[in-house]
Design an enzyme around this catalytic site. Structure first.
Site, PDB file in Angstrom:
ATOM      1  N   LYS A  47     -68.819  85.808 -36.609  1.00 39.80           N
ATOM      2  CA  LYS A  47     -68.517  86.758 -37.690  1.00 39.80           C
ATOM      3  C   LYS A  47     -67.460  86.170 -38.620  1.00 39.80           C
ATOM      4  CE  LYS A  47     -69.709  90.650 -34.792  1.00 39.80           C
ATOM      5  NZ  LYS A  47     -69.294  91.622 -33.791  1.00 39.80           N
ATOM      6  N   GLN A  91     -64.963  95.230 -31.283  1.00 39.63           N
ATOM      7  CA  GLN A  91     -65.943  94.403 -30.571  1.00 39.63           C
ATOM      8  C   GLN A  91     -66.290  95.030 -29.219  1.00 39.63           C
ATOM      9  OE1 GLN A  91     -67.460  91.568 -31.835  1.00 39.63           O
ATOM     10  NE2 GLN A  91     -68.723  91.590 -29.991  1.00 39.63           N
ATOM     11  N   ASP A 114     -70.068  98.482 -38.296  1.00 39.61           N
ATOM     12  CA  ASP A 114     -71.145  98.495 -37.291  1.00 39.61           C
ATOM     13  C   ASP A 114     -72.030  99.739 -37.403  1.00 39.61           C
ATOM     14  OD1 ASP A 114     -70.912  96.074 -35.949  1.00 39.61           O
ATOM     15  OD2 ASP A 114     -69.350  96.813 -34.610  1.00 39.61           O
TER      16      ASP A 114
END
Ligand code: NAD
Length: 275
Positions: A47, A91, A114
């Site tokens: 990322k 995460q 997300d």
């Protein structure tokens, strides 16, 4: 024919790199990494790498294995209020004392890269505009790039996970597909796959889908990731099905690159929504 996720990712990254440069857009992504999950390190590095490539700044907040849930919530609240932070990613997985759904649900929906907050999932369910989960969004983008019709197609999704399978249901319904969802308790998987025009497997079980389970000219999307002898393999028996299907994603090189491209897309979208 191969559905080349890397090629599509590269084109999208080039587009966003130019847009960010030309419009002098300042975007910062905050990534929160709690604990020491090894695969997460690889995903986070990826990322960071692609964000930097297109001109997006990243800040990594590393918290140790014993971090209390309240400390993560405090950090999220601080980042929610910070005007210079465009997007936040918590995460997954997190250590067991932290409730991932609860804590990630506290991210400001406008910074929810997300797409896991209730607000954004509600919007996805109702086909409204929002920030949506990146893997399912990337799969739809890949199908559309190759002009594959989704409307009225029989699509079999295998896996009902919160990250891929469930958001995919709504992405596909919003595109007018007829969707069947299979999972670990499905009695006869082949009955569903054999009838499907498009099969999307998000399980993490090598060679779950074999040639006898698909119809001629099926379209196959392989999301699952397993590691065998240090090599990444998907859910679909690529060698066995490649001459029978019409399109297939390689794995690696199909869905994974599209996921990263959708993170960048969501960051630019978040920036525009916050303006
Ligand atoms: P998950 O564990 O939440 O879901 C897995 C699903 O598979 C479950 O719903 C389970 O019911 C189903 N399942 C298990 N065994 C089955 C079987 N024998 N037959 C049918 N269904 C079965 O996982 P997830 O987070 O949804 O991820 C799914 C897979 O996709 C994992 O391998 C993950 O690594 C991969 N993944 C890939 C990307 C990418 O960008 N390529 C992104 C996210 C997840």
């Amino acid at each position: 024919m191969i559905l080349d996720g890397k090629k599509v990712r590269n084109e999208l990254l080039e587009y966003y790199e130019n847009k960010i440069k030309e419009e002098n857009i300042k975007i910062t992504l905050a990534i929160i990494y709690v604990g020491s999950d090894e695969p997460s390190k690889i995903y986070i590095n990826n990322k960071i790498k692609y964000c930097e490539k297109v001109g997006i700044k990243t800040l990594l907040y590393e918290m140790d294995e014993k971090t209390k849930e309240k400390e993560v919530i405090d950090l999220i609240e601080k980042l929610n209020d910070a005007p210079d932070i465009t997007g936040i990613i918590l995460q997954s997985p997190v250590p067991k004392q932290i409730d991932f759904a609860k804590v990630s649900g506290m991210i400001n929906p406008l910074k929810d890269i997300d797409g896991f907050t209730k607000d954004n999932l509600y919007k996805l369910m109702h086909n409204e505009d929002g920030l949506f989960p990146c893997t399912s969004k990337g799969i739809i983008k890949l199908l559309k790039y190759y002009n594959i019709k989704i409307a009225s197609k029989d699509v079999c999704v295998i896996g009902r996970g919160d990250i891929v399978g469930k958001p995919l249901i709504f992405e596909l319904l919003n595109n007018n597909a007829t969707v069947s969802i299979c999972h670990s308790q499905t009695k006869n998987l082949k009955k569903y796959t054999k009838n499907a025009d498009i099969i999307i497997s998000a399980v993490g079980h090598p060679k779950l889908i074999t040639s006898d389970m698909i119809k001629d000219d099926a379209i196959l999307i392989d999301v699952g990731i397993s590691v065998i002898e240090g090599k990444i393999v998907g859910d679909i028996d690529f060698g066995g099905v490649k001459d029978k299907c019409l399109y297939i994603t390689p794995n690696p090189g199909g869905v994974g690159p599209m996921t990263i491209a959708m993170i960048i897309e969501n960051l630019v979208k978040a920036y525009e929504m916050q303006k």
